[in-house]
Enzyme design. Structure first.
Site, PDB file in Angstrom:
ATOM      1  N   PHE A 120      39.871  37.458  37.570  1.00 55.71           N
ATOM      2  CA  PHE A 120      39.865  37.780  36.627  1.00 55.71           C
ATOM      3  C   PHE A 120      38.895  37.471  35.927  1.00 55.71           C
ATOM      4  O   PHE A 120      38.544  35.872  35.879  1.00 55.71           O
ATOM      5  CB  PHE A 120      40.814  38.212  35.433  1.00 55.71           C
ATOM      6  CG  PHE A 120      42.052  38.877  35.670  1.00 55.71           C
ATOM      7  CD1 PHE A 120      42.332  39.547  34.440  1.00 55.71           C
ATOM      8  CD2 PHE A 120      43.082  38.957  36.626  1.00 55.71           C
ATOM      9  CE1 PHE A 120      42.711  40.371  34.649  1.00 55.71           C
ATOM     10  CE2 PHE A 120      44.220  39.835  36.781  1.00 55.71           C
ATOM     11  CZ  PHE A 120      44.214  41.134  36.095  1.00 55.71           C
ATOM     12  N   ALA A 121      37.457  38.436  35.449  1.00 57.38           N
ATOM     13  CA  ALA A 121      36.324  37.061  35.299  1.00 57.38           C
ATOM     14  C   ALA A 121      35.965  37.324  33.584  1.00 57.38           C
ATOM     15  O   ALA A 121      35.699  38.226  33.188  1.00 57.38           O
ATOM     16  CB  ALA A 121      34.591  37.695  35.928  1.00 57.38           C
ATOM     17  N   ILE A 122      36.796  37.117  32.596  1.00 55.91           N
ATOM     18  CA  ILE A 122      37.087  37.012  31.319  1.00 55.91           C
ATOM     19  C   ILE A 122      35.699  35.504  30.983  1.00 55.91           C
ATOM     20  O   ILE A 122      35.843  34.355  30.840  1.00 55.91           O
ATOM     21  CB  ILE A 122      38.097  36.914  30.627  1.00 55.91           C
ATOM     22  CG1 ILE A 122      39.077  37.798  31.735  1.00 55.91           C
ATOM     23  CG2 ILE A 122      38.217  36.725  29.446  1.00 55.91           C
ATOM     24  CD1 ILE A 122      38.530  39.457  31.839  1.00 55.91           C
ATOM     25  N   ASP A 210      42.924  33.655  41.885  1.00 52.46           N
ATOM     26  CA  ASP A 210      41.705  33.263  40.905  1.00 52.46           C
ATOM     27  C   ASP A 210      39.971  33.748  41.512  1.00 52.46           C
ATOM     28  O   ASP A 210      39.599  33.684  42.310  1.00 52.46           O
ATOM     29  CB  ASP A 210      41.421  31.610  40.711  1.00 52.46           C
ATOM     30  CG  ASP A 210      43.358  31.364  39.754  1.00 52.46           C
ATOM     31  OD1 ASP A 210      43.409  32.809  39.241  1.00 52.46           O
ATOM     32  OD2 ASP A 210      43.830  30.636  39.229  1.00 52.46           O
ATOM     33  N   HIS A 232      51.484  25.927  46.631  1.00 47.79           N
ATOM     34  CA  HIS A 232      51.026  25.105  45.807  1.00 47.79           C
ATOM     35  C   HIS A 232      50.459  23.994  46.170  1.00 47.79           C
ATOM     36  O   HIS A 232      51.114  22.966  46.368  1.00 47.79           O
ATOM     37  CB  HIS A 232      51.411  24.292  44.305  1.00 47.79           C
ATOM     38  CG  HIS A 232      50.939  24.664  43.096  1.00 47.79           C
ATOM     39  ND1 HIS A 232      49.738  23.216  43.031  1.00 47.79           N
ATOM     40  CD2 HIS A 232      50.277  24.997  41.850  1.00 47.79           C
ATOM     41  CE1 HIS A 232      48.833  22.896  42.054  1.00 47.79           C
ATOM     42  NE2 HIS A 232      49.207  24.303  41.098  1.00 47.79           N
ATOM     43  N   GLU A 302      52.564  31.643  36.128  1.00 46.44           N
ATOM     44  CA  GLU A 302      53.331  30.703  37.343  1.00 46.44           C
ATOM     45  C   GLU A 302      54.748  30.655  36.796  1.00 46.44           C
ATOM     46  O   GLU A 302      55.107  30.428  38.042  1.00 46.44           O
ATOM     47  CB  GLU A 302      52.284  29.544  37.459  1.00 46.44           C
ATOM     48  CG  GLU A 302      52.731  29.269  38.283  1.00 46.44           C
ATOM     49  CD  GLU A 302      51.600  27.570  39.149  1.00 46.44           C
ATOM     50  OE1 GLU A 302      50.760  27.841  39.420  1.00 46.44           O
ATOM     51  OE2 GLU A 302      51.472  26.570  38.505  1.00 46.44           O
TER      52      GLU A 302
END
Length: 367
Positions: A120-122, A210, A232, A302
């Site tokens: 997602f490149a918002i 991401d 994580h 998450e």
């Protein structure tokens, strides 16, 4: 005369009722024998002449590896004894040394799989796309077919990147949101919707990560499975009590203090398209339930991902090699750093209102 008319009328009625009864009887008999006949024919075919039946099993493809030279596995000498390599539900945990990529590549090449990777490149996050794809071309699924699915509200800001045959960039224009937390949570909805409408027809597996990251070492088909999550990097050594699960019982993401296997990162999950659809659909629906009750889970998407993986166990787990921040240093168990965070100025990327929330994220990520 009247009696004669009455007799004729009565006779006509009786004929009508009789013909109607016969018609219904014939119709019911036909339907019954039609269904029963098919059933009998089916049974006769099964027991008397099975060679006439066709089955999906008759058309299965056989995959056979060619002759390969590699070191024999040693049942009494496991490749790693310093880390957990198998969960209690027999899902492998992928570390360097736990697999032979040549064998895996040979298997997946025969199946001719295509892998989709979503980011997602918002807003200003479009600045990370070029580095992401350029490093992916060096290290991600090299030699395999890949679709880069970039969700963005600014398609014109993304530079056209020439890719080799079998690999393509697909820009998916989506709306933006005021708060980055809202963007983060809406990812589940968008991945779900596109999985149903498009991805299922174009790729076999989805990898959801991401965009503000870069590949720095090989990431291949060893990660693929029905559904996988990633440990994580801030919590792979932590106890249950240290996990930052959602602890408010009012939230659908709630996990009791005495439950939990691992803490999974929201920025790296995937699997077969069907399984990713199930995962994202669950997370989105739970989020919407909480939103209607004016609750927002502590770590947004998450938190719901961790709830899903607790009760829908992943079939494979990726070690922190696959999601790392170099600010953590390089612990001895980490033989490779395959996918690492890109240093960035959060103030320049996100709006000022998000800064206090971002500091909390940084603290959590580096705890």
């Amino acid at each position: 005369m009247q009696q004669e008319k009455y007799d004729k009328s009565s006779w006509r009625k009786k004929c009508f009722y009789f013909l109607t009864y016969m018609f219904v009887l014939i119709l019911v008999s036909y339907c019954w024998f039609s269904v029963k006949g098919r059933s009998i024919h089916s049974h006769v075919a099964i027991f008397c002449n099975p060679q006439t039946n066709t089955s999906r099993l008759d058309h299965l493809k056989e995959y056979s590896l060619e002759r390969m030279m590699y070191e024999k596995p040693n049942t009494m000498n496991p490749p790693r004894t310093d880390v957990l390599m198998m969960t209690p539900w027999f899902a492998p945990i992928v570390w360097e040394g736990s697999y032979n990529i040549d064998i895996l590549n040979a298997q997946f090449h025969q199946r001719n799989v295509r892998v989709g990777i979503t980011v997602f490149a918002i807003k200003k996050y479009t600045v990370f796309v070029q580095t992401f794809i350029e490093t992916a071309e060096k290290f991600f699924m090299v030699g395999h077919k890949v679709n880069y699915y970039v969700f963005t509200d600014r398609p014109n800001d993304i530079t056209n990147i020439t890719l080799p045959e079998g690999r393509q960039l697909v820009l998916l224009e989506v709306p933006s949101y005021q708060r980055w937390q809202e963007v983060s949570m809406r990812r589940m909805e968008m991945i779900r919707d596109y999985s149903r409408q498009r991805f299922i027809n174009e790729v076999d597996y989805l990898v959801c990560v991401d965009v503000d990251m870069k590949f720095s070492d090989d990431v291949g088909v060893e990660i693929l499975s029905d559904v996988f999550g990633t440990l994580h990097p801030g919590f792979y050594r932590a106890t249950r009590q240290q996990f930052t699960y959602e602890r408010r019982k009012e939230s659908t993401a709630y996990i009791p203090p005495d439950e939990g296997d691992f803490y999974y990162a929201g920025g790296y999950f995937g699997g077969k398209v069907e399984e990713v659809y199930k995962l994202t659909n669950f997370c989105h629906n739970e989020m919407m339930t909480d939103k209607n009750n004016h609750i927002e889970a502590v770590w947004h998407d998450e938190s719901y991902l961790n709830k899903y993986f607790l009760y829908h166990k992943p079939t494979k787990i990726l070690s922190p090699e696959y999601l790392w921040d170099n600010g953590f240093g390089v612990p001895a168990v980490l033989k490779r750093r395959r996918f690492v965070a890109v240093p960035k100025n959060h103030n320049a990327i996100r709006n000022r209102r998000a800064l206090s929330e971002d500091r909390r994220t940084t603290l959590k990520f580096h705890s």
